[in-house]
Structure formats: C-alpha cells, structure tokens
Design an enzyme around this catalytic site. Structure first.
Site, PDB file in Angstrom:
ATOM      1  N   GLU A   1       0.849  -1.190   0.000  1.00 13.35           N
ATOM      2  CA  GLU A   1       0.000   0.000   0.000  1.00 13.35           C
ATOM      3  C   GLU A   1       0.886   1.242   0.000  1.00 13.35           C
ATOM      4  O   GLU A   1       1.937   1.269   0.649  1.00 13.35           O
ATOM      5  CB  GLU A   1      -0.913  -0.004   1.232  1.00 13.35           C
ATOM      6  CG  GLU A   1      -1.866   1.172   1.313  1.00 13.35           C
ATOM      7  CD  GLU A   1      -2.825   1.061   2.500  1.00 13.35           C
ATOM      8  OE1 GLU A   1      -3.400   2.103   2.873  1.00 13.35           O
ATOM      9  OE2 GLU A   1      -2.985  -0.052   3.053  1.00 13.35           O
TER      10      GLU A   1
ATOM     11  N   GLU B   1      -2.473  10.620   2.947  1.00 14.50           N
ATOM     12  CA  GLU B   1      -3.602  10.768   3.861  1.00 14.50           C
ATOM     13  C   GLU B   1      -3.554  12.162   4.477  1.00 14.50           C
ATOM     14  O   GLU B   1      -2.513  12.580   4.994  1.00 14.50           O
ATOM     15  CB  GLU B   1      -3.561   9.695   4.947  1.00 14.50           C
ATOM     16  CG  GLU B   1      -3.772   8.288   4.383  1.00 14.50           C
ATOM     17  CD  GLU B   1      -3.616   7.193   5.419  1.00 14.50           C
ATOM     18  OE1 GLU B   1      -4.468   6.284   5.447  1.00 14.50           O
ATOM     19  OE2 GLU B   1      -2.637   7.231   6.185  1.00 14.50           O
TER      20      GLU B   1
END
Length: 597
Positions: A66, A70
């Site tokens: 991943e 964010e």
C-alpha cells in the site's frame, strides 16, 4: 443452517454497528508501478481523513502492499505519506506544507518504481523513500480515494458529529504507466475529470473494517459539476448537501525548492507567477550576496538568479517578496525565506559506487530530494587496491562501480553539457554477457555497448557525448540492460565546449550538406564539422567496419548553418569507422576515419 444464517447476518450487524457513513472510489484495474496524480481539496473536520492511495487486495497480511497520501482533518498544515509492506509494517512520514490543504485545491502525486516511492506536492517532489522495503512493493495495486473516521483518536483526533457532513473534493485523476527512458519515465495512460461515473474504470465501495467507524456506501460517492465528492455523514442524512463547489485559488505562491546549481540559483515556485514581479531582481534578498539578474523560465514557475560569487562553506537564505500568482485574485507572497541547498560545481567527476570523495572526484549517493545528484538502483562493487585496469589514466575511478544501476540524476541549470562515461568489464570474460543502452534526456546516446567486445576485461573504456541538452534543471540518465546488468565506474559532467543547437558565427548558409571529421587518424579526440543547407531533423551516427552502429547522437531539429563539435574516442578500439550525417532520416553525407591507439 444456523451457521449459514449467522454468516449472512454478520455484515448486516456490522453495518448497523457503524455510527457513520463514508465513501470509497476505486479503480477496477490494477497497476504495477507508475505515477498517480490527483487534484483535490480535503475535508477540514477533526477525527477523520481524506485520502489518495494505491492498495493490493490481500489474502494475508504477508502480502500487504500500500502507498498512501492521507490528509487528516485535524491539521491545517500537514500531510501524511506512508508505505505499508508485509506484516502491516508502516513507513510513515509527516510532511509540513505552507498552506491549508482543506482551504483550496492542490495537486498531489505518487511515483512508484522498483527503486523508490516519491511524493509530490504542487508538482515538486517533497519526499522519497528508498531502501530494502521498496523492493517488496511489487504487487499489483488498485488506485483508491476514500473518506472515513478512524477509531484511533490519538491519530485522527476526536470527531464531533455536529460538524458533519464533511466533504472531500476531487477535481481530476491522472494515471501514468512506468516507461523508463521514455517521456521522463512516465507515459500518460488516462485522465478522468469526473464528468460522469465511468463504470468501466471505477467502482463505489460498500465495505468497512475494524478501526473504521464508518460504513462505505455508494450514495456518499457523488459526481457533480465535474467533481467527485466523497461524503462523511450520519446514517440518516447521506449524499451531498453542500451546494455549489468553490474552486478558487486562495493560497499565495511559495518557494518549494531553492538550489545553487553551478554558478546560478534556481527557485522552483509552487505555481505559475507573474513575469514582471518574478524578473524584478530587487524582489529577492540574499544576505551576503548581490542579486544581479532574475529570469523567469517558460514554465512560469522557475526563476533563475544570477548572483555575486558565493562562499561554498556558507549556508545562504533567499527572501522573496511581492511575487504574485496568475490567478484572478493575484495572491501575493508577503515575505518568505528558504535555505538554498548546495548543488554541483562544474566540472563534476563522480566515482560511482564509492562512498569516498577526493580533491578530484566526488563520492556517490542514492538520489533523493536533498541530494544534488545520485543513482537509482544498482549494487556497489568495490575492487581491491591491487586491481589495475589497462589504459586507465586513474585506476581509482575503476576500482568501484555501480552494477545494475537503472538511473543517474544530476540537478543542473538548463544548458548544453559534455558527458564522459568511464566503463570497465570486471565480471565477464566473453562478449555478449553484458550489453546495454544509455539514454540522456529520453534520447539514446550509447547503443548496445558490450564493454568486453570493445576492450576485453579489466580495461578502461571511455565514451564522451557532447552537447546533451538539459531543459528541466535535471539531467536524467537511463541505463537500459539488454543482456546482463548495466554497469558504470565514473561519470564526468562539464559544460559543452560547443553547442550543436547554436550556429557558429559563419555568416553564410551552405548550399549543400557537407561533413568533415579530423584529424584522421584520430586519438584521443575527433573534431566534427558539418553543414546543413536547410532546417530539419538531424542525426549523427558512427559505425564500425562490420557495420555495427557504435554511437548515435540525436540532436532534434537544427536550422541551416555550420556546426562544430568534438568527440573523445580514446576508449574506442583501433580500426576503421564511418561517420554518417542524416537529415529527415536520409543520409546526406558520410566520411570514413581511423582510430589509432
């Protein structure tokens, strides 16, 4: 039957237990390496986050891959970058930014390659991860965006549900394929402007997980007026209720990066700026130096400063004032100061694979945002002090090498450069075991190099390429393996003595094409002079007696005129060669010459 009923009811119970409703938008297609861009405005509520990321759908945590951007609503000056690898191992970095990401739209990007993962803000690289964990990021991943409230208040903060609904806005997404050596290593696959829900490209998620206090629902992924809006809501009031979307630039430009590059300072701004203010030298103050001239480049966001002579031991700061962006609001910098990083001084000799520098050459590094130069990929190979290399003027340069390198990058001012590569074959004792091409700025400059075939093993082989054009303040070299792994021992960079893109002072335009190479025989340098009666796509090629192409110098479109350059052939084997001049893919002149050792 009771077990089956429990299995069916479990998702419904989970749905009912989640106090909020979020959204996720994800691609149907997976990608392995590439560049992923988004223009977005995050949601400003504490206790939740807006994201843009890639994710491999796993069967076990040992497969976890991943890469995240964010943006937590609790912070108005910070973005979080992360890679997550096997065993849910996090590699988190917190990036401070000189703007509020919830206030207006900004362009963010992820670059994912076998050698690094890099993050960009407003088209400027701000952070890069290298290291052993990057090689484990090889699994195909989907591209995703979501909005959700983490259960961890220590991370995301406390969510006040009276501040809901909250919205994250996405204006566009671009996906690029990883194409090393072409199109600056990334080729655009597609762009989505969110004018409609493309069901062949995207899907709206309907799931959740432990640690996520919301359930994703399709109704909270809304396309409106050319934007994707991800909504975080209460269960009783879903969808978008926010009215007209405001997409206005309210952030003043800022200096994202400042480098001393040779005898100039290069400033990279976060966005396009107005020319008159940008080219006013008095708008830049550098304590200890005098700013003589300021020039805005064609990208309208890069300024080159000419300054008085500096002390390389001093850390300088540049202060910018009165610089405005090109928006209708003309947002203006008041006063901003940033440290200027020390770049390269020419001529530059880099001993590849060596961590030790000297008075005559520089040590090698892994390239990152704080380095003026460095490599991507490859392993260091160190030879003993007793190792000697035939024909070498300095054995030290050949006693280390980078074997298996993919790229070498050097920050340089725009201009024309002469590159000298130092090669030696220290692994194989036969031809055909190692062969590779070298590209500079997406142009092939060395083709099918087999070092052993040229000079045998433990012998110096030197290739000089003149008039390599840099147009984006960075020289990018790509070593493309054809057999085995590419290798290089050292690299020298200096300003070109002549520039093939500039006509000489000859007043006449030739009536016909002509080519002269001298002296003949040649060693160590070959002088080149050619004449073009008209403009056109021009190429110089060199072939050995067997007809094998040794070197190609691709120069793009040249105007009619007389051009001169020189080439180092000291590393070429003795024998007969042919220089061929082509224009518009047609041979217009050729000349034979001999290289003697």
């Amino acid at each position: 039957m009771k077990r089956l009923i429990l299995v069916i009811l479990a998702p419904l119970i989970l749905w009912a237990q989640k106090p909020y409703r979020g959204a996720e938008y994800r691609t149907l297609e997976t990608f392995t390496y590439g560049r992923f861009e988004v223009r977005m405005k995050s949601a400003p509520v504490s206790g939740m986050l807006s994201s843009f990321f890639t994710y491999h759908e796993i069967n076990s945590i040992d497969e976890w891959n991943e890469i995240d951007i964010e943006i937590l609503g609790r912070y108005n000056d910070q973005i979080q970058f992360n890679t997550i690898t096997a065993g849910v191992t996090n590699h988190v970095y917190y990036q401070d930014v000189p703007f509020n990401p919830h206030q207006d739209f900004h362009l963010y990007a992820i670059e994912w390659t076998p050698n690094y993962v890099a993050w960009y803000v407003d088209s400027v690289e701000v952070f890069r991860q290298t290291g052993d964990h990057i090689s484990t990021l090889f699994r195909a991943q989907k591209l995703m965006m979501n909005i959700w409230p983490p259960a961890s208040e220590s991370w995301a903060g406390t969510l006040n549900e009276n501040q809901l609904p909250a919205y994250a806005y996405y204006d566009l997404v671009r996906v690029y394929r990883y194409t090393p050596g072409e199109n600056q290593d990334f080729t655009l696959l597609w762009q989505d402007d969110f004018n409609a829900f493309n069901t062949s490209r995207w899907q709206k998620a309907t799931h959740s997980w432990d640690g996520n206090n919301s359930q994703f629902i399709e109704e909270n992924a809304v396309l409106k007026d050319g934007y994707l809006i991800l909504c975080l809501t209460m269960p009783t009031s879903t969808g978008y209720q926010g009215g007209a979307i405001h997409d206005e630039d309210v952030t003043a430009p800022y200096i994202a990066r400042a480098w001393f590059l040779d005898d100039r300072i290069v400033l990279n701004f976060s966005e396009s700026i107005k020319r008159q203010a940008a080219e006013t030298a008095s708008n830049y103050i550098i304590p200890g130096l005098t700013v003589k001239n300021a020039r805005l480049l064609n990208d309208e966001r890069t300024v080159v400063l000419e300054v008085s002579e500096r002390d390389p031991q001093v850390i300088y700061h540049v202060i910018a004032t009165n610089i405005s962006d090109r928006s209708a609001a003309a947002n203006r910098i008041k006063v901003e100061s940033i440290a200027i990083k020390n770049g390269v001084t020419l001529p530059l000799v880099i001993n590849l694979g060596s961590e030790q520098g000297s008075a005559t050459y520089q040590a090698d590094y892994v390239f990152n945002v704080d380095r003026p130069y460095g490599h991507e990929g490859g392993s260091k190979v160190i030879h003993p002090l007793s190792a000697n290399f035939r024909g070498a003027q300095n054995d030290t340069l050949y006693r280390s090498e980078l074997r298996g390198l993919n790229f070498y990058r050097v920050r340089l001012p725009d201009g024309s450069y002469r590159l000298t590569f130092f090669f030696a074959e220290s692994e194989f004792n036969a031809a055909g075991q190692r062969r590779f091409d070298v590209f500079a700025e997406d142009q092939k400059i060395i083709e099918g190099l087999d070092i052993y075939e040229r000079v045998g093993s433990f012998a110096a082989y030197v290739v000089t390429i003149d008039n390599v054009e840099v147009k984006d303040q960075q020289l990018d070299l790509y070593f493309k393996p054809l057999a085995g792994k590419a290798t290089c021992s050292a690299l020298k960079i200096e300003k070109s003595a002549s520039d093939l893109h500039e006509k000489t002072n000859e007043p006449r335009i030739p009536r016909q094409s002509a080519l002269r190479v001298f002296p003949n025989p040649a060693n160590p340098r070959l002088q080149l002079e050619f004449e073009l009666p008209r403009s056109g796509e021009t190429e110089l090629s060199f072939y050995d007696v067997s007809g094998k192409r040794v070197l190609v110098l691709k120069r793009g479109t040249l105007n009619g005129g007389i051009y001169r350059s020189s080439l180092d052939v000291s590393g070429w084997g003795s024998g007969l060669y042919v220089c061929v001049l082509k224009q518009e893919q047609r041979m217009v002149a050729r000349q034979k010459f001999i290289v003697l050792k």
